[in-house]
Motif scaffolding. Structure first.
Motif, short mmCIF file in Angstrom:
data_model
loop_
_atom_site.label_atom_id
_atom_site.label_comp_id
_atom_site.label_asym_id
_atom_site.label_seq_id
_atom_site.Cartn_x
_atom_site.Cartn_y
_atom_site.Cartn_z
N GLU A 1 -24.76 -22.75 17.91
CA GLU A 1 -24.04 -21.62 18.51
C GLU A 1 -24.90 -20.92 19.55
O GLU A 1 -24.42 -20.50 20.60
CB GLU A 1 -23.65 -20.61 17.42
CG GLU A 1 -22.47 -21.04 16.57
CD GLU A 1 -22.14 -20.05 15.48
OE1 GLU A 1 -20.98 -20.02 15.04
OE2 GLU A 1 -23.05 -19.29 15.05
N ASP A 2 -26.17 -20.78 19.23
CA ASP A 2 -27.10 -20.12 20.14
C ASP A 2 -27.12 -20.85 21.49
O ASP A 2 -26.91 -20.25 22.54
CB ASP A 2 -28.50 -20.13 19.49
CG ASP A 2 -29.53 -19.33 20.28
OD1 ASP A 2 -29.20 -18.89 21.39
OD2 ASP A 2 -30.66 -19.17 19.77
N TYR A 3 -27.31 -22.18 21.44
CA TYR A 3 -27.35 -22.94 22.71
C TYR A 3 -26.03 -22.83 23.47
O TYR A 3 -26.01 -22.66 24.68
CB TYR A 3 -27.70 -24.40 22.43
CG TYR A 3 -29.20 -24.62 22.35
CD1 TYR A 3 -29.95 -24.85 23.49
CD2 TYR A 3 -29.86 -24.55 21.12
CE1 TYR A 3 -31.33 -25.03 23.42
CE2 TYR A 3 -31.23 -24.74 21.04
CZ TYR A 3 -31.96 -24.97 22.18
OH TYR A 3 -33.31 -25.14 22.12
N GLN B 1 -23.79 -20.45 23.37
CA GLN B 1 -23.49 -19.13 23.92
C GLN B 1 -24.47 -18.71 25.00
O GLN B 1 -24.11 -17.96 25.91
CB GLN B 1 -23.53 -18.08 22.80
CG GLN B 1 -22.37 -18.14 21.85
CD GLN B 1 -22.47 -17.07 20.78
OE1 GLN B 1 -22.95 -15.97 21.03
NE2 GLN B 1 -22.04 -17.39 19.57
N THR B 2 -25.73 -19.14 24.86
CA THR B 2 -26.73 -18.56 25.75
C THR B 2 -27.23 -19.51 26.83
O THR B 2 -27.47 -19.10 27.94
CB THR B 2 -27.95 -18.06 24.95
OG1 THR B 2 -28.59 -19.17 24.34
CG2 THR B 2 -27.54 -17.08 23.87
N GLU B 3 -27.38 -20.81 26.52
CA GLU B 3 -27.93 -21.73 27.52
C GLU B 3 -26.84 -22.52 28.23
O GLU B 3 -26.97 -22.84 29.41
CB GLU B 3 -28.93 -22.69 26.86
CG GLU B 3 -30.13 -22.03 26.22
CD GLU B 3 -31.08 -21.37 27.22
OE1 GLU B 3 -30.87 -21.52 28.45
OE2 GLU B 3 -32.03 -20.70 26.78
N ARG C 1 -33.85 -21.50 29.58
CA ARG C 1 -34.33 -22.86 29.35
C ARG C 1 -34.37 -23.56 30.72
O ARG C 1 -33.38 -23.56 31.45
CB ARG C 1 -33.37 -23.58 28.41
CG ARG C 1 -33.85 -24.96 27.99
CD ARG C 1 -32.92 -25.57 26.98
NE ARG C 1 -33.51 -26.77 26.42
CZ ARG C 1 -33.38 -27.98 26.96
NH1 ARG C 1 -32.69 -28.14 28.06
NH2 ARG C 1 -33.96 -29.03 26.40
N ARG D 1 -33.04 -10.59 22.24
CA ARG D 1 -31.75 -11.23 21.92
C ARG D 1 -31.40 -10.91 20.48
O ARG D 1 -32.25 -10.98 19.60
CB ARG D 1 -31.88 -12.77 22.03
CG ARG D 1 -32.05 -13.30 23.40
CD ARG D 1 -32.70 -14.69 23.46
NE ARG D 1 -32.75 -15.44 22.23
CZ ARG D 1 -31.87 -16.40 21.90
NH1 ARG D 1 -30.88 -16.73 22.70
NH2 ARG D 1 -31.99 -17.05 20.75
N TRP E 1 -24.01 -13.72 20.33
CA TRP E 1 -25.33 -13.33 20.82
C TRP E 1 -25.18 -12.31 21.93
O TRP E 1 -24.22 -12.37 22.70
CB TRP E 1 -26.08 -14.55 21.37
CG TRP E 1 -26.64 -15.43 20.30
CD1 TRP E 1 -26.02 -16.50 19.72
CD2 TRP E 1 -27.92 -15.32 19.68
NE1 TRP E 1 -26.84 -17.06 18.77
CE2 TRP E 1 -28.02 -16.36 18.73
CE3 TRP E 1 -28.99 -14.45 19.83
CZ2 TRP E 1 -29.14 -16.55 17.93
CZ3 TRP E 1 -30.12 -14.63 19.04
CH2 TRP E 1 -30.18 -15.67 18.10
N MET F 1 -24.48 -11.40 26.91
CA MET F 1 -25.21 -12.53 27.47
C MET F 1 -24.73 -12.77 28.91
O MET F 1 -23.53 -12.67 29.19
CB MET F 1 -24.93 -13.80 26.66
CG MET F 1 -25.76 -13.91 25.42
SD MET F 1 -27.48 -14.06 25.85
CE MET F 1 -28.22 -13.42 24.38
#
Lengths: 1002, 91
Positions: A746-748, A750-752, B27, B56, B66, B84
């Protein structure tokens, strides 16, 4: 019972209700409203305990939570006994049984008292210094030291009492039931704010409620009469909640507070039945008013610790509130006017005050004049240089102080007394304020630390004596003024009160009062509970300790159950004086929660036994129980460990289960594996990025094993993912990793990679999984689903089919964690037990054998399959695991890819996974055992065993291990040194059984 | 224990959230083109300041979203909360 110590005056004790209790086995009587301390004093018992180090006789010294000496063990019941309870806070109830602590054989004759005579040999740091050599002897010393130290005894049986937690939300929380707290709560509640008033006593009104003398007047009434009216009004306000017998233990940020409410501790055993003992209140308040008051300081002089030496304000409370005389011949010793209030109360109650020793040169307040007229002698500019008596004070030596207060002059005068009141001024109770993040400032004129209004966290205020206002006029006027601003109030009726306060506010501060003897020959106690003296603090400073935090720990000043409520200020003062520092610059030690001790019961509340943690059970759990499974905890899951038959041991059961699974058929409940449903047009691309291998070309209906890394390149989780449709996958994770894997994905997303159109849903509980393996598994599936084409062409290894078992939709995967031909049936959990039983019935003719986690581990170890978290520990790359084949070299990127060729990860001497065979095939290694090349010291540790079993299918012991440069060491002999033998092993391949994978399609 | 104003759900107790460390560390888009040192900078180096920190947070026991928080680590005061991809509302 010495009735003559109880005065017949209108006070707060109900003398019509007599209560019997036992102290150290002796039956005594008190009255309703007494504390254990007041009842003991009424029985002329002062000696209640022995001090921690020197075992000196100690008596009741205070009347509240700051009590350092009178701490007792309550109740004999091994489940209910409570150690270290302050006698001053125990409300007397019928049948109360209390015992002295830290003395043997009895408080009156204590063998440890010998330490008192050895005290010149027991300075600060004695234990640290003495028991250091030789180091190996510590174990022998420790037994005796531990045995002679310690206060009280812990209960030995589980607590039978009930405890509760409660969440409280209020607009205004007022801490403290004294006059400033009452006025604050009243103003807040009258404005319509939802208000809670927390008061640690059983009654409201603090010390003002028994202040019955015309030296203090409010609007022409004595202060107690005026306050009583305010309390009556207060109790009628509907939006105000009063919590008596409740103590705030901690004040955290954002106005989050913890308070302990005592509900039954003041009741007799039969009144307590089926009631909740204590409640932990978890309070979130919009605004907090700290009105926690102040406690009186003792004075530090030679032999200031004898039973009968009591804080002067406590003597006043015992006489005015409890109607108890603490002696027949009382003297007072003071540096301020508070002792004179006590003198007035005593004289009014007919107790003789022979002499008041005031270290001030002059104090000519209305109060002292009033007392002098009654014939009490006042010695101004004098100090006490010594006290007499052992189990009770019987005399004081008095001498004139020099001008600078640093020494004594003239002749010694001795007075007889049986009680000495001491008053060293007041210390604001700023513990909660500092816990919340507030900073203190030092007020030089009366040597107190008070809250710094510029460094007070928002939405809170300190009022009354906890804010440094000690006299009635200041308390009321400043409280009203500040609360008005704090709550944004309009004009109110308390603004123009006519307050009369006849006290002189000046005091003379001398932290360590001189004696006619050199300091080395005196015992001026600072911390009464821990027996640290002013000498010890000076010694620590001489030995080079500078930080107050270090001095505290070295001398143990302030480290008792009272947390230095009485001693800290004097310790700081003496340090400041000795080092020539200003106290304000020195600062204070840190005040940590809890302010008063909390029971473990209150902390855990109902979260005990079964409620300690969540327990997750699979849908098939009841079947496992019926079939006598032994269970293993895997995270919160209960998983069958093995299924013993006819009294089998675990080893025997696992050997039988493992053989059966390879020879015919086994069945495993694999429902606990994490299952994540992945959908969306970018699902394939997403898997490409999170797994090391390639996913785009996996066709619909096929399964693939995947390895997931962290960005640091280390193996994180693994499992099989199946492509259910063009944009639909189901991923399995390890049991323990399920929640974390979902969070990470989920983190990847939503954020990356927010550009990816992917949806994740956890379906671990919705689907149950049963895995049937072994050469007869195909026949069993055929029996259950005759319509399914099970040929290798139609349903090859690593593929999946949707099917039905009696109209129940199921997904069947041909995947294997055992190396055998196997099927995994996934069904909605509400059908799972039914389908499981169907499999068992269908498999009966093939001796289908249910197996648990232990057999699963053994079978996969035979095949060299890893278990993440057992064979890996977050420091191994796929290459370290000899799994280079799973890295998609052509892939541009995936999580952790770049880390796989960092200088550190390409080192050849990393620890790598290998197989081990013992030279003696019967010898089974211990998991975790170390591997070495030679036994010559110093021994170089090369690695350790991660998995080890006796394989019934190979009839020999097998193991997996991680070994430095292991990949290159195939065939090398190593040694596993154990406690009583050395085991010779050889490094092998990680795959022990069916290296050609023939059985998958058998 | 502080209160966090989740941009999706509103004010909730800290126990509902988990912290994911320093914010605004992106990233790298092309990790393979980075030197060991550059990659290590992304992988390991994090600030731990006494004072204003950008963090975060995940509403893990709530909406599971997030978002970013600007928190003063010296007193836990939260100065801003934002989604975000949004720019920090304060420097």
């Amino acid at each position: 019972m010495s009735n003559n110590l109880r005065i017949n005056k209108n006070n707060f004790i109900d003398q019509t209700v007599r209560i019997s209790f036992k102290f150290n086995g002796k039956k005594l009587f008190g009255y309703k409203g007494d504390t254990l301390a007041s009842a003991l004093l009424a029985n002329n018992i002062h000696l209640v305990g022995r001090s921690f180090k020197y075992h000196r006789p100690r008596g009741i010294m205070t009347c509240g939570s700051e009590e350092p000496n009178a701490i007792v063990q309550v109740d004999k019941d091994p489940a209910l006994t409570d150690p270290n309870v302050r006698a001053t806070e125990i409300e007397l109830y019928e049948g109360l049984e209390a015992f002295s602590q830290n003395c043997w054989p009895s408080v009156n004759f204590d063998i440890g008292g010998i330490n008192n005579f050895l005290s010149p040999l027991l300075p600060a740091g004695f234990y640290y210094k003495t028991f250091m050599w030789p180091a190996s002897f510590w174990e022998k010393y420790e037994f005796f030291i531990r045995h002679s130290a310690g206060l009280g005894k812990s209960p030995t049986k589980p607590d039978k009492d009930l405890y509760d937690h409660q969440y409280v939300h209020s607009d205004v929380l007022v801490i403290g039931g004294g006059i400033s707290g009452i006025l604050s709560a009243k103003l807040a509640a009258e404005k319509g704010l939802n208000t809670m008033l927390i008061n640690d006593k059983s009654y409201l009104g603090g010390s003002t409620i028994y202040q019955d003398d015309d030296i203090f007047k409010i609007d022409n009434e004595t202060s107690n009469v005026w306050l009583k009216k305010q309390i009556e009004e207060l109790k009628k306000i509907p939006n105000l909640k009063i919590k008596n017998r409740t103590s705030v233990a901690a004040f955290h940020g954002y106005n989050y507070l913890l308070a302990r409410e005592n509900l039954t501790d003041h009741l007799s055993a039969h009144e307590r039945k089926e009631k909740i003992r204590q409640r932990l209140l978890k309070i979130r308040a919009k605004k907090v008013v700290i009105a926690t008051g102040a406690i009186e300081r003792p004075l530090i002089f030679n032999n200031n610790d004898r039973p009968g030496i009591i804080l002067s304000s406590s003597i006043k409370k015992y006489i005015d509130y409890y109607g108890v005389k603490t002696g027949e011949n009382i003297s007072l010793f003071t540096n301020n006017d508070s002792a004179y209030e006590t003198a007035i109360s005593l004289i009014k109650s007919g107790v003789k005050v022979k002499v008041i020793i005031d270290i001030r040169e002059n104090s000519n307040s209305i109060l002292s004049d009033k007392i002098e007229k009654t014939g009490t002698k006042i010695l101004r500019g004098y100090t006490i240089t010594n006290t007499g008596g052992y189990k009770r004070i019987n005399s004081i030596d008095v001498m004139k102080l020099s001008k600078d207060g640093g020494s004594v002059i003239g002749n010694k005068i001795t007075y007889k007394c049986d009680c000495l009141g001491i008053s060293g001024g007041w210390t604001p109770m700023v513990h909660l304020f500092t816990q919340s993040g507030g900073k203190l400032k030092f007020r030089n004129n009366d040597n107190v630390f008070i809250p710094d209004e510029n460094k007070t966290p928002s939405e809170q205020i300190s009022v009354g004596s906890s804010n440094g206002d000690f006299e009635l006029d200041d308390v009321i006027n400043n409280t009203i003024k500040n609360i008005k601003i704090f709550l944004g109030l309009d004009k109110n009726k308390y603004e123009n009160l006519d307050i009369k306060c006849s006290k002189e506010k000046q005091k003379r501060n001398i932290w360590l009062l001189p004696s006619n003897k050199p300091i080395s020959k005196t015992k001026p106690f600072l911390d009464f509970q821990n027996d640290s003296t002013a000498k010890d603090v000076k010694l620590a400073l001489r030995e080079g300790f500078k930080s107050i935090e270090h001095v505290k720990r070295y001398t143990t000043t302030g480290m008792g159950t009272d947390q230095g409520k009485l001693s800290n200020m004097h310790a700081l003062g003496i340090i400041a004086d000795t080092t020539g520092t200003n106290m304000g610059e020195l600062g204070t030690t840190t005040f940590r929660p809890p302010y008063t001790p909390l029971t473990f019961g209150a902390i855990v509340g109902r979260n005990v036994g079964e409620f300690f943690d969540h327990t997750r059970r699979t849908a098939i759990h009841d079947w496992h129980v019926e079939n006598k499974a032994e269970f293993e905890n895997v995270g919160q899951w209960k998983r069958p460990w093995y299924f013993p038959k006819n009294g089998e041991t675990m080893y025997q059961a696992v050997q039988r289960e493992s053989k059966a699974a390879r020879e015919s058929a086994g069945i495993l409940d694999a429902s606990t594996l994490g299952k994540i449903d992945i959908q969306g047009e970018d699902a394939s691309e997403f898997l490409n990025r999170v797994y090391t291998n390639a996913w785009s070309k996996l066709s619909v209906g096929k399964c693939r094993y995947g390895l997931m890394l962290n960005e640091d390149g280390m193996v994180y989780d693994d499992g099989v993912t199946t492509r259910l449709g063009e944009n639909h996958y189901i991923m399995t994770t390890t049991t323990g990793g399920a929640a974390n894997v979902l969070s990470k994905l989920e983190d990847y997303l939503q954020t990356e990679w927010p550009e990816l159109n992917v949806y994740l849903t956890t379906v671990t509980d919705q689907y149950s999984t049963m895995s049937i393996c072994g050469p007869n598994s195909k026949k069993i599936i055929k029996k259950i689903i005759p319509s399914l084409n099970l040929s290798d062409e139609s349903f090859p290894h690593m593929s999946f089919k949707n099917s039905k078992i009696d109209n129940v939709n199921c997904r069947i995967m041909r995947i294997s964690f055992t190396g055998e031909h196997s099927y995994e049936i996934n069904v909605q959990s509400n059908y799972a037990k039914d389908v499981w039983e169907k499999c068992i019935n269908a498999g009966k003719e093939f001796n289908i054998t249910p197996y648990g986690t232990e057999t699963m581990h053994l079978l996969r170890a035979e095949k060299g399959f890893i278990i993440t978290g057992q064979d890996t520990d977050g420091t191994l790359t796929p290459s370290d695991l000899q799994m280079d084949w799973i890295i998609g070299k052509k892939k541009y990127d995936f999580i952790g890819k770049r880390s796989l060729y960092r200088s550190d990860t390409i080192r050849e001497d990393r620890k790598q996974l290998v197989g081990l065979l013992t030279d003696d095939p019967k010898e089974v290694l211990e998991e975790g055992a170390q591997l070495v090349e030679s036994l010559e010291k110093p021994i170089d540790m090369l690695g350790h065993v991660t998995s080890s079993y006796f394989s019934p299918n190979l009839n020999k012991s097998i193991a997996l291990a991680v070994v430095r440069s292991g990949k290159k060491l195939k065939g090398k002999k190593l040694i596993v040194p154990m406690e009583n033998k050395n085991i010779n092993v050889t490094i092998t391949d990680t795959v022990f059984y069916d290296k050609e994978n023939k059985r998958l399609n058998a | 224990m502080f209160i966090i104003n989740c941009p999706y759900c509103g004010e909730r107790d800290q126990t509902e959230f988990s912290c994911g460390g320093e914010a605004h560390i992106e990233r790298p888009k092309q990790p393979t083109e980075l030197s060991d040192d550059q990659w290590a900078e992304y992988l390991f180096m994090r600030k731990n300041i006494k004072g204003i920190q950008f963090e975060r947070w995940n509403h893990i026991h709530g909406c599971r979203k997030w978002f970013n928080v600007v928190r003063d680590t010296s007193n836990d005061k939260i100065h801003a909360v934002y989604k975000m991809g949004e720019r920090p509302p304060i420097k």
